[in-house]
Design a protein around this motif. Structure first.
Motif, mmCIF file in Angstrom:
data_model
loop_
_atom_site.group_PDB
_atom_site.id
_atom_site.type_symbol
_atom_site.label_atom_id
_atom_site.label_comp_id
_atom_site.label_asym_id
_atom_site.label_seq_id
_atom_site.Cartn_x
_atom_site.Cartn_y
_atom_site.Cartn_z
ATOM 1 N N GLY B 404 0.799 -1.229 0.000
ATOM 2 C CA GLY B 404 0.000 0.000 0.000
ATOM 3 C C GLY B 404 0.824 1.269 0.000
ATOM 4 N N GLU B 405 2.142 1.175 -0.214
ATOM 5 C CA GLU B 405 2.974 2.376 -0.204
ATOM 6 C C GLU B 405 2.926 3.051 -1.576
ATOM 7 O OE1 GLU B 405 6.908 1.735 1.228
ATOM 8 O OE2 GLU B 405 7.224 3.883 1.594
ATOM 9 N N THR B 406 2.741 4.361 -1.565
ATOM 10 C CA THR B 406 2.682 5.096 -2.831
ATOM 11 C C THR B 406 4.103 5.500 -3.239
ATOM 12 O OG1 THR B 406 2.558 7.289 -1.855
ATOM 13 C CG2 THR B 406 0.478 6.075 -2.070
ATOM 14 N N SER B 407 4.173 6.266 -4.329
ATOM 15 C CA SER B 407 5.485 6.732 -4.790
ATOM 16 C C SER B 407 6.071 7.778 -3.842
ATOM 17 C CB SER B 407 5.359 7.303 -6.203
ATOM 18 O OG SER B 407 4.459 8.405 -6.180
ATOM 19 N N LEU B 408 5.259 8.329 -2.941
ATOM 20 C CA LEU B 408 5.746 9.332 -1.988
ATOM 21 C C LEU B 408 6.133 8.636 -0.684
ATOM 22 C CD1 LEU B 408 3.039 12.121 -2.427
ATOM 23 C CD2 LEU B 408 5.252 11.907 -3.586
ATOM 24 N N PRO B 409 7.326 8.845 -0.188
ATOM 25 C CA PRO B 409 7.725 8.221 1.075
ATOM 26 C C PRO B 409 6.776 8.612 2.208
ATOM 27 C CG PRO B 409 9.620 9.229 -0.011
ATOM 28 C CD PRO B 409 8.412 9.645 -0.791
ATOM 29 N N GLY B 410 6.356 7.630 2.959
ATOM 30 C CA GLY B 410 5.493 7.902 4.107
ATOM 31 C C GLY B 410 4.037 8.093 3.743
ATOM 32 N N VAL B 411 3.714 7.976 2.455
ATOM 33 C CA VAL B 411 2.314 8.117 2.045
ATOM 34 C C VAL B 411 1.826 6.766 1.530
ATOM 35 C CG1 VAL B 411 0.666 9.281 0.551
ATOM 36 C CG2 VAL B 411 2.610 10.550 1.509
ATOM 37 N N PHE B 412 0.750 6.318 2.121
ATOM 38 C CA PHE B 412 0.179 5.006 1.784
ATOM 39 C C PHE B 412 -1.253 5.225 1.291
ATOM 40 C CE2 PHE B 412 3.625 4.520 4.630
ATOM 41 C CZ PHE B 412 4.210 3.274 4.379
ATOM 42 N N ALA B 413 -1.793 4.236 0.595
ATOM 43 C CA ALA B 413 -3.160 4.401 0.093
ATOM 44 C C ALA B 413 -3.838 3.048 0.019
ATOM 45 C CB ALA B 413 -3.147 5.064 -1.281
ATOM 46 N N GLY B 414 -5.181 3.069 0.064
ATOM 47 C CA GLY B 414 -5.949 1.830 -0.037
ATOM 48 C C GLY B 414 -7.416 2.128 -0.276
ATOM 49 N N GLY B 415 -8.179 1.073 -0.520
ATOM 50 C CA GLY B 415 -9.599 1.228 -0.806
ATOM 51 C C GLY B 415 -9.807 1.452 -2.293
ATOM 52 N N ASP B 416 -10.920 2.049 -2.641
ATOM 53 C CA ASP B 416 -11.276 2.190 -4.057
ATOM 54 C C ASP B 416 -10.338 3.112 -4.827
ATOM 55 O OD1 ASP B 416 -13.299 0.442 -3.697
ATOM 56 O OD2 ASP B 416 -14.923 1.924 -3.749
ATOM 57 N N CYS B 417 -9.535 3.952 -4.123
ATOM 58 C CA CYS B 417 -8.648 4.866 -4.854
ATOM 59 C C CYS B 417 -7.412 4.161 -5.386
ATOM 60 C CB CYS B 417 -8.275 6.091 -4.013
ATOM 61 S SG CYS B 417 -7.271 5.704 -2.574
ATOM 62 N N ILE B 418 -7.235 2.871 -5.042
ATOM 63 C CA ILE B 418 -6.178 2.079 -5.688
ATOM 64 C C ILE B 418 -6.854 0.970 -6.501
ATOM 65 C CG2 ILE B 418 -4.554 2.564 -3.808
ATOM 66 C CD1 ILE B 418 -4.871 -0.416 -2.983
ATOM 67 N N ALA B 419 -6.073 0.301 -7.333
ATOM 68 C CA ALA B 419 -6.642 -0.766 -8.162
ATOM 69 C C ALA B 419 -7.025 -1.952 -7.290
ATOM 70 C CB ALA B 419 -5.620 -1.201 -9.206
ATOM 71 N N GLY B 420 -7.999 -2.744 -7.737
ATOM 72 C CA GLY B 420 -8.404 -3.945 -6.998
ATOM 73 C C GLY B 420 -9.907 -4.073 -6.950
ATOM 74 N N LEU B 421 -10.380 -5.100 -6.216
ATOM 75 C CA LEU B 421 -11.820 -5.321 -6.068
ATOM 76 C C LEU B 421 -12.458 -4.118 -5.393
ATOM 77 C CD1 LEU B 421 -11.948 -8.969 -4.631
ATOM 78 C CD2 LEU B 421 -12.664 -8.237 -6.914
ATOM 79 N N ASP B 422 -13.567 -3.630 -5.955
ATOM 80 C CA ASP B 422 -14.273 -2.501 -5.340
ATOM 81 C C ASP B 422 -15.254 -3.024 -4.296
ATOM 82 O OD1 ASP B 422 -12.846 -0.864 -6.951
ATOM 83 O OD2 ASP B 422 -14.459 -0.483 -8.382
ATOM 84 N N LEU B 423 -14.714 -3.585 -3.216
ATOM 85 C CA LEU B 423 -15.571 -4.162 -2.181
ATOM 86 C C LEU B 423 -15.135 -3.640 -0.820
ATOM 87 C CD1 LEU B 423 -15.584 -7.918 -3.288
ATOM 88 C CD2 LEU B 423 -17.440 -6.264 -3.569
ATOM 89 N N THR B 424 -16.102 -3.506 0.090
ATOM 90 C CA THR B 424 -15.784 -3.088 1.455
ATOM 91 C C THR B 424 -14.684 -3.967 2.036
ATOM 92 O OG1 THR B 424 -18.040 -2.326 1.800
ATOM 93 C CG2 THR B 424 -16.742 -2.803 3.766
ATOM 94 N N VAL B 425 -14.836 -5.279 1.860
ATOM 95 C CA VAL B 425 -13.900 -6.220 2.484
ATOM 96 C C VAL B 425 -12.486 -6.030 1.933
ATOM 97 C CG1 VAL B 425 -14.460 -8.088 0.850
ATOM 98 C CG2 VAL B 425 -13.584 -8.646 3.132
ATOM 99 N N GLN B 426 -12.384 -5.669 0.645
ATOM 100 C CA GLN B 426 -11.066 -5.425 0.061
ATOM 101 C C GLN B 426 -10.472 -4.135 0.616
ATOM 102 O OE1 GLN B 426 -9.301 -7.572 -2.081
ATOM 103 N NE2 GLN B 426 -7.724 -6.177 -1.318
ATOM 104 N N ALA B 427 -11.317 -3.123 0.795
ATOM 105 C CA ALA B 427 -10.855 -1.860 1.361
ATOM 106 C C ALA B 427 -10.309 -2.071 2.774
ATOM 107 C CB ALA B 427 -12.008 -0.846 1.372
ATOM 108 N N VAL B 428 -11.020 -2.895 3.554
ATOM 109 C CA VAL B 428 -10.576 -3.176 4.922
ATOM 110 C C VAL B 428 -9.197 -3.843 4.893
ATOM 111 C CG1 VAL B 428 -11.054 -4.541 6.983
ATOM 112 C CG2 VAL B 428 -12.922 -3.355 5.823
ATOM 113 N N GLU B 429 -9.032 -4.796 3.972
ATOM 114 C CA GLU B 429 -7.746 -5.486 3.883
ATOM 115 C C GLU B 429 -6.648 -4.506 3.488
ATOM 116 O OE1 GLU B 429 -6.912 -8.189 4.976
ATOM 117 O OE2 GLU B 429 -5.086 -8.836 3.966
#
Lengths: 425, 444
Positions: B404-429
């Motif tokens: 979940g680490e982005t190209s910026l050091p110390g900045v992470f991302a998750g949920g629908d704003c990254i690629a992957g299943l658009d599901l609550t359970v995936q966002a939680v993971e």
């Protein structure tokens, strides 16, 4: 259509399904309902001397297993709590109204010849077909020197049976307690005393569970509990073993056996009969689902007999006894290997983990293209059957006989046996 | 004439209350025992692997079977702090329950979702707090977005002893759980009570009405905090690109769903007699089904491909159809026609797959009268709030490593704003994994 009629120790019944001496046979009302439902016979709930005993609340405990209710059942009830005269007049009425059904009266009185003589005379007047001596009840009565207190001492069994045989012309069935080291001892004693038959098993001493809030054994009576008698499906294997043990014993084999213990279906009954029983007695299954269960028992047994080519009960009775041998007579050169049908396998992994954790590490867990695959390592498999029992899918794992190329070899002959009687071939 | 307008109170409030009751009510004690007894306690259980959060499903079901509900609930929540809402909104039929060996055996999986709800409901009712925080580390982390990804990340970090500030643009937390799920799946304000439970752990403060790119800058967050997690979701709704798209009566399905969830009186929502929903996902299903339940007389979903291509599961499609929604396949909208300045009908063109399987119009048209058109043709990530020095994007969403680490050091991302299943359970993971990565990034 198969003929289910039986003659047991001279007592005739239209089918081998009797109700055991227990709450379902406590009074005329119940027994008449049972006969209407089709039961072939009933053993009336045990009579004793007046004044009647007193019962507790509650009286029953039960064990549920994985959602199944009453997998095991226990009671702390005693013998009938109604006056002797009431029971005797009802027995007379029922026998008169249902002459084709077997009506046997269970008895338990103090260990004195006069007591037995007195009650036998009274029962004879009812027209009942026979008596069953309750030497099995493991609670309440045994502390008063009756029930299993008699059944656990072979000499007492022999003595009381002899008194009874001298006092009555009725067939005498002796009901045996399983709360004993060797069932053959009381069975042989009953035979020596002149018994016409034995019935077994009575209930097994038990505590069905502990109420962890009350910190009391179950069933609980006002904050306390006592041991009860265990029965129901859970005790069937114990009962089968004891019935078969008597059936193959040269000293007691000629005794007719009424099989009791966890019988709920026609298949259970067929198993008891295959191991030597002439009739079977049922209690817990009826207490769980009512008398109507006998319809399928009768129908199912007849259908199975038709398919198997047995026309009468006697045609298959005791057929499995000759295959019930001592361990030392089993063939040690017989081998099987587990075979998993990959088309039936649902990939639960239970065969693997059972073998891996607790047996012989003979089932490999693999992934083939990401898909789980469980494979028997034949060189490690000892043919123990554990995987086949753990597998939830019928017929998915079969135990396939494999030829060892070696002749039959028993422990008696095995070179590892220091006491072997003959050398291995 | 009423048929031309949007109107509220099409059916009585009492009927609406029934229509919007819990679509999958809780199991009773006995039902749960029967359902739990069906679990085989598989080794290397396929259901665990099929759960994006990897809940030890056989273990929690065994807890239910043995009466250890507290242990069962903790097993669930330890892997998925949104286990309560996931039990209600997860498409279990394509996840754990499809993988269940009972499905292979008899086409009838163990009721994993319902059992998960049984255990978590018990814990919530007891007001038990199953987790404790590690000693305070003194480290501060900013989480942007109080949706499932952000709050899962915040909760996991708070358990590790860090102090979390969550910045949420809306006035309520929950993200799609609060604004984007059909009302009959999360009744009794469950999304909010679940979040209240999550926040009771301590160590998480939430600031509402704080909008990234407006009164909040990523560059400032990076300066003020030891690490940043972005759980921004998808703020942009896709457009049809047809003239008339701004006509009264044309709306985004997600806005309709959000309005329904937030309305104190659902019967007061204006609604057309005839409603058309365009799209093939769960948003289309949720919008169409709820329009029917609110009293719309004719509701159609129109999708440009066939039923097997719909991202809505077969169960969801059936739910819509049983509610009286007509699903039409192989058609695309080509014109929106107005009468008196309001939407009156939508013209569609039949499609067929081209050689690559893409749907193309075949020139044959038909019209569906509609006073309401709900667009459910997907959402997209809006990168503008990230500012000029935002993280690298990929495929229109924030690019991240497996942690979940982005190209910026110390900045992470998750949920629908990254690629992957658009599901609550995936966002939680995503949130959970990123929390562990942040913990490591901070030197623990």
């Amino acid at each position: 259509m198969a003929d289910l009629a039986t003659t047991f120790a001279g007592i005739r019944s239209p089918n081998p399904f009797w109700l055991a001496s227990a709450p379902p046979t406590d009074k005329e009302y119940n027994v008449v309902r049972a006969f209407r439902a089709g039961w072939g016979g009933a053993v009336w709930k045990t009579l004793g001397e007046d004044p009647p005993i007193v019962n507790t609340a509650s009286r029953y405990g039960a064990v549920s297993f994985n959602g199944a209710r009453i997998a095991g059942f226990s009671n702390i009830e005693l013998i009938t709590d109604r006056p002797l005269a009431v029971n005797l007049s009802e027995i007379t009425a029922v026998k008169r109204a249902w002459p084709d059904r077997a009506l046997v009266v269970s008895l338990m009185v103090p260990c004195a010849e006069e007591s037995w003589k007195r009650i036998l005379e009274a029962v004879e007047d009812t027209g009942a077909d026979g008596v069953e001596l309750n030497f099995g009840c493991p609670h309440g009565m045994s502390e008063r020197g009756m029930g299993s207190a008699v059944g656990q001492v072979p000499d007492y069994v022999e003595m009381v049976v002899r008194w009874c045989k001298q006092a009555t012309r009725m067939p005498v069935i002796v009901k045996l307690t399983p709360n004993i080291t060797d069932i053959l001892a009381p069975a042989r004693a009953a035979r020596r005393g002149g018994a016409d038959a034995v019935s077994l098993i009575n209930t097994v001493q038990s505590i069905t569970g502990v109420d962890l809030d009350l910190m009391a054994p179950m069933p609980v009576v006002d904050g306390q509990g006592t041991h009860g008698g265990y029965c129901g499906p859970a005790v069937k294997p114990i009962a089968l073993c004891m019935v078969a043990g008597i059936a193959r014993d040269s000293e007691s084999a000629s005794l007719p056996i009424s099989g009791i213990g966890g019988i709920a279906t026609w298949r259970d009954a067929a198993e008891f009969i295959a191991l030597g029983a002439g009739t079977v007695q049922v209690c817990t299954a009826a207490m769980h689902r009512g008398f109507r269960i006998v319809t399928d028992m009768i129908d199912g047994l007849a259908n199975w007999m038709d398919q198997a080519g047995y026309r009468r009960i006697e045609d298959f009775r005791a057929r499995a006894v000759r295959h019930f041998v001592h361990w030392e007579d089993l063939n040690l050169n017989y081998r099987t290997v587990a075979h998993i049908d990959p088309d039936l396998c649902i990939r639960c992994g239970l065969c693997h983990i059972a073998c891996e954790d607790t047996a012989h590490q003979a089932i490999a867990a693999r992934r083939v293209n990401g898909r789980r695959q469980y494979e028997v390592i034949e060189a490690e498999c000892v043919g123990c059957n554990l995987c086949a029992h753990a597998c939830p899918v019928e017929d998915c794992i079969s135990m396939v006989p494999v030829s060892t190329g070696r002749p039959r070899l028993t422990w008696k002959q095995h070179p590892n046996n220091p006491e072997r009687r003959e050398a291995a071939e | 004439m009423d048929g031309d307008r949007l109107s509220a109170h099409r059916i009585p409030r009492t009927v609406i209350a029934t229509n919007f009751a819990d679509c999958a009510p809780a199991l009773s004690h006995d039902e749960a025992q029967v359902a739990a007894a069906r679990c085989y306690f598989c080794h290397d259980a396929p259901c665990i692997e099929a759960c994006p959060t990897g809940i030890d499903i056989p273990l929690f079901i065994r807890g239910i079977a043995t009466g250890n509900l507290q242990g069962a609930a903790r097993t669930i929540l330890d892997a998925n702090i949104f286990g309560g809402s996931c039990a209600r909104v997860c498409p279990t039929e394509i996840l754990c329950q499809r993988a269940c060996v009972r499905t292979a055996q008899e086409e009838k999986p163990v009721a994993i979702g319902a059992l998960q709800r049984h255990a978590t409901d018990w814990l919530f009712a007891q007001k038990v707090q199953p987790f404790a925080r590690a000693p305070a580390t003194g480290r501060r982390i900013a989480v942007v977005g109080a949706g499932p990804a952000g709050l899962a990340c915040a909760h996991a970090l708070a358990r590790l002893g860090h102090a979390i500030t969550v910045f949420e643009a809306r006035e309520k937390p929950g993200g799609l759980n609060e604004y984007g799920i059909a009302a009959y799946k999360l009744v009794d304000d469950f999304a909010q009570s679940e979040i209240a439970f999550i926040l009771r752990l301590g160590g998480i403060s939430v600031e509402y009405g704080r909008i990234l790119g407006q009164d909040l800058a990523l560059s400032a967050l990076r300066q003020d905090f030891d690490a940043v997690f972005l759980g921004l979701g998808l703020a942009g709704a896709n457009r049809l690109g047809l003239p008339g798209e701004d006509l009264p009566g044309v709306a985004n399905a997600i806005d309709f769903i959000a309005a329904l969830r937030q309305a104190p009186d659902k019967s007061a929502l204006p609604l057309g007699r005839q409603v058309v929903v365009v799209g093939g996902g769960n948003t289309a299903i949720d919008a169409a089904t709820q329009a029917r339940k609110l009293g719309a007389e004719e509701v159609s979903i129109v999708y440009r491909r066939g039923p097997e291509a719909m991202s809505a599961t077969l169960e969801e499609q059936e739910r819509a159809q049983v509610t009286g929604v007509t699903i039409r396949h192989w058609a695309i909208p080509v014109a929106l026609e107005a009468v008196a300045g309001r939407l009156a009908q939508v013209v569609f063109e039949h499609t067929r797959p081209d050689s690559a399987g893409r749907p193309v119009g075949n020139g044959e048209r038909f019209a569906l009268p509609a006073q309401m058109l709900l667009k459910a043709i997907g959402q997209h990530f809006l990168p503008a709030p990230l500012g000029a020095e935002g993280p690298r994007l990929e495929g229109g969403r924030i690019a991240v490593t497996g942690d979940g680490e982005t190209s910026l050091p110390g900045v992470f991302a998750g949920g629908d704003c990254i690629a992957g299943l658009d599901l609550t359970v995936q966002a939680v993971e995503n949130g959970k994994i990123a929390a562990r990565a942040i913990h490591r990034y901070l030197g623990f």
